[in-house]
Design a protein around this motif. Structure first.
Motif, mmCIF file in Angstrom:
data_model
loop_
_atom_site.group_PDB
_atom_site.id
_atom_site.type_symbol
_atom_site.label_atom_id
_atom_site.label_comp_id
_atom_site.label_asym_id
_atom_site.label_seq_id
_atom_site.Cartn_x
_atom_site.Cartn_y
_atom_site.Cartn_z
ATOM 1 N N LEU A 182 13.893 9.731 -85.802
ATOM 2 C CA LEU A 182 13.714 8.277 -85.849
ATOM 3 C C LEU A 182 13.980 7.656 -84.486
ATOM 4 C CD1 LEU A 182 13.419 5.570 -87.442
ATOM 5 C CD2 LEU A 182 15.893 5.707 -87.855
ATOM 6 N N ASP A 183 13.052 6.820 -84.016
ATOM 7 C CA ASP A 183 13.328 5.966 -82.865
ATOM 8 C C ASP A 183 14.087 4.749 -83.369
ATOM 9 O OD1 ASP A 183 12.303 7.359 -80.704
ATOM 10 O OD2 ASP A 183 10.334 6.425 -80.786
ATOM 11 N N LEU A 184 15.321 4.594 -82.947
ATOM 12 C CA LEU A 184 16.172 3.514 -83.441
ATOM 13 C C LEU A 184 15.651 2.146 -82.995
ATOM 14 C CD1 LEU A 184 19.613 5.200 -82.784
ATOM 15 C CD2 LEU A 184 18.570 4.787 -85.020
ATOM 16 N N PRO A 185 16.090 1.065 -83.642
ATOM 17 C CA PRO A 185 15.628 -0.279 -83.286
ATOM 18 C C PRO A 185 15.793 -0.561 -81.791
ATOM 19 C CG PRO A 185 16.897 -0.363 -85.309
ATOM 20 C CD PRO A 185 17.030 1.039 -84.789
ATOM 21 N N GLY A 186 14.716 -1.046 -81.171
ATOM 22 C CA GLY A 186 14.780 -1.401 -79.768
ATOM 23 C C GLY A 186 14.569 -0.260 -78.805
ATOM 24 N N VAL B 104 17.188 15.186 -90.466
ATOM 25 C CA VAL B 104 16.927 13.906 -89.812
ATOM 26 C C VAL B 104 17.680 13.881 -88.489
ATOM 27 C CG1 VAL B 104 17.204 11.401 -89.933
ATOM 28 C CG2 VAL B 104 16.489 12.685 -91.963
ATOM 29 N N LEU B 105 16.961 13.655 -87.393
ATOM 30 C CA LEU B 105 17.536 13.632 -86.057
ATOM 31 C C LEU B 105 17.632 12.195 -85.556
ATOM 32 C CD1 LEU B 105 15.423 16.553 -84.528
ATOM 33 C CD2 LEU B 105 17.654 16.710 -85.651
ATOM 34 N N ARG C 137 9.252 -3.117 -87.134
ATOM 35 C CA ARG C 137 8.572 -1.842 -87.315
ATOM 36 C C ARG C 137 9.297 -0.734 -86.544
ATOM 37 N NH1 ARG C 137 2.242 -0.637 -87.862
ATOM 38 N NH2 ARG C 137 2.864 -1.482 -89.868
ATOM 39 N N LEU C 138 9.633 0.328 -87.249
ATOM 40 C CA LEU C 138 10.297 1.483 -86.651
ATOM 41 C C LEU C 138 9.335 2.658 -86.612
ATOM 42 C CD1 LEU C 138 13.765 1.345 -88.441
ATOM 43 C CD2 LEU C 138 13.114 0.321 -86.252
ATOM 44 N N ALA C 139 9.367 3.392 -85.519
ATOM 45 C CA ALA C 139 8.542 4.589 -85.367
ATOM 46 C C ALA C 139 9.376 5.832 -85.639
ATOM 47 C CB ALA C 139 7.941 4.649 -83.966
ATOM 48 N N TYR C 140 8.722 6.845 -86.170
ATOM 49 C CA TYR C 140 9.414 8.114 -86.350
ATOM 50 C C TYR C 140 8.428 9.262 -86.229
ATOM 51 C CZ TYR C 140 7.743 7.951 -91.249
ATOM 52 O OH TYR C 140 6.974 7.887 -92.389
ATOM 53 N N TYR C 141 8.961 10.421 -85.907
ATOM 54 C CA TYR C 141 8.181 11.643 -85.764
ATOM 55 C C TYR C 141 8.472 12.531 -86.968
ATOM 56 C CZ TYR C 141 7.992 9.955 -80.956
ATOM 57 O OH TYR C 141 7.808 9.180 -79.841
ATOM 58 N N VAL C 142 7.468 13.262 -87.417
ATOM 59 C CA VAL C 142 7.669 14.046 -88.630
ATOM 60 C C VAL C 142 6.858 15.333 -88.588
ATOM 61 C CG1 VAL C 142 5.843 12.727 -89.796
ATOM 62 C CG2 VAL C 142 7.538 13.979 -91.158
ATOM 63 N N ASP C 143 7.452 16.378 -89.111
ATOM 64 C CA ASP C 143 6.773 17.647 -89.341
ATOM 65 C C ASP C 143 7.304 18.184 -90.664
ATOM 66 O OD1 ASP C 143 5.905 20.320 -89.453
ATOM 67 O OD2 ASP C 143 5.813 20.460 -87.268
ATOM 68 N N ARG D 275 4.637 8.223 -87.277
ATOM 69 C CA ARG D 275 4.422 7.283 -88.380
ATOM 70 C C ARG D 275 5.323 6.067 -88.175
ATOM 71 N NH1 ARG D 275 4.743 11.430 -93.603
ATOM 72 N NH2 ARG D 275 3.104 12.881 -92.903
ATOM 73 N N HIS D 276 5.132 5.060 -89.010
ATOM 74 C CA HIS D 276 5.901 3.834 -88.887
ATOM 75 C C HIS D 276 6.393 3.370 -90.253
ATOM 76 C CE1 HIS D 276 3.377 3.861 -85.243
ATOM 77 N NE2 HIS D 276 4.377 3.228 -84.669
#
Length: 316
Positions: free
Chosen positions: A94-98, A64-65, A49-55, A40-41
């Motif tokens: 969370l994929d951090l900025p950049g 939160v990792l 825009r930041l991407a993250y994975y979720v379950d 998700r974003h």
């Protein structure tokens, strides 16, 4: 890599010869997700825009990792924990900025943009009553600690894996690399030299007791080839992301229960860890050996045992 023995002119000259090939644009397929999970974003003002994975199939307090910060970082660095915890707790990575699937636009990258990203993510995405259990790796430990100090309601507990900021000397790259990182185009070309597959494999090998995880190596190579991949790592090399005296400004002030897992790390020292445990009663430490900065890869079972025991002390 012997950078301390090189003059700035030598490095610039050598890297400059690499510029045409390093900056040549090529068509490539979109970067694949780092984790086998829903992506998700979230849009942010400072980091895009930041991407993250979720379950979130399981109930309970969210976990939160936060991956580390290096030349080719992504949530792939947290894959063992994500896969182990999904199904028993709601898990976010969370994929951090950049980095990773997050936006890599041309903007100033400093520690405030990373702190703001973590704060926004916890506030607007995770939204956990009483705060989330945050697990942070390496330099991201400083970002998570800063958020916990500023807004305790967002963080229920912290698990810091091989955190930076506990040595007696300031962390960061050599003066030569910091200087080169501030020279446009040359800096990007230098980055391309640092993230060749052999170089990435060599650097990651330093963080494993045995051979580096093949999947981590493969994804690091892939994510380092993305347009703009050099921007956040160069800010890291330039020292823009570290907190000056994180020991006093962050760790001694932590207002939440905190577990630090450590052993040997080629990129961080823990000279002041004993002092921290004495000064802040909320902080405890456990050694996971033998490991070299990535305990959740080298000794996943021992890492999970320590983390679950820590969480069980105060589950709600």
């Amino acid at each position: 890599m012997g950078a301390r023995a090189l003059s700035l002119d030598t490095v610039v000259t050598a890297v400059d010869r690499f510029i045409p090939a390093a900056l040549r644009k090529t068509d490539r397929a979109p970067l694949a997700p780092a984790l086998d999970a829903e992506v998700r974003h979230v849009d942010t003002w400072s980091a895009g825009r930041l991407a993250y994975y979720v379950d979130t199939r399981a109930a309970g307090r969210p976990v939160v990792l936060l991956h580390g910060v290096d030349a080719a970082a992504s949530s792939k660095e947290m894959a063992p924990l994500f896969d182990a915890l999904r199904g028993e707790r709601p898990v976010y990575a969370l994929d951090l900025p950049g980095f990773g699937l997050s936006e890599r636009a041309d903007r100033p990258y400093d520690r405030e943009i990373f702190r703001a990203a973590v704060r926004r993510f916890l506030t607007d995405v995770v939204r956990a009553d009483g705060g989330a259990d945050v697990v942070a790796l390496s330099l991201s430990s400083e970002f998570a600690a800063a958020v916990a100090c500023e807004e305790m309601s967002l963080v229920h507990s912290l698990v810091l894996l091989s955190p930076t900021g506990l040595g007696r000397e300031a962390p960061g790259a050599s003066a030569v690399l910091r200087a080169v990182s501030r020279v446009p185009h040359v800096a990007e070309a230098l980055y391309r030299v640092l993230v060749t597959p052999p170089s990435i494999r060599w650097f990651l090998r330093k963080s494993f007791v045995g051979d580096p995880d093949p999947g981590l190596v493969e994804y690091a190579v892939a994510t380092s080839k993305e347009p703009g991949a050099h921007r956040a790592p160069l800010a890291f090399i330039a020292g823009e992301l570290f907190t000056e005296d994180a020991f006093q400004r962050l760790y001694t002030r932590l207002p939440v229960s905190t577990l630090i897992l450590y052993d040997h790390d080629p990129h961080a020292r823990f000279d002041r860890l004993d002092d921290l445990v004495k000064q802040n009663a909320r902080v405890e430490a456990a050694r996971v050996a033998p490991t070299r900065g990535l305990p959740h890869f080298d000794r996943l079972d021992a890492t999970l045992e320590a983390v679950r025991k820590f969480w069980a002390q105060d589950p709600w």
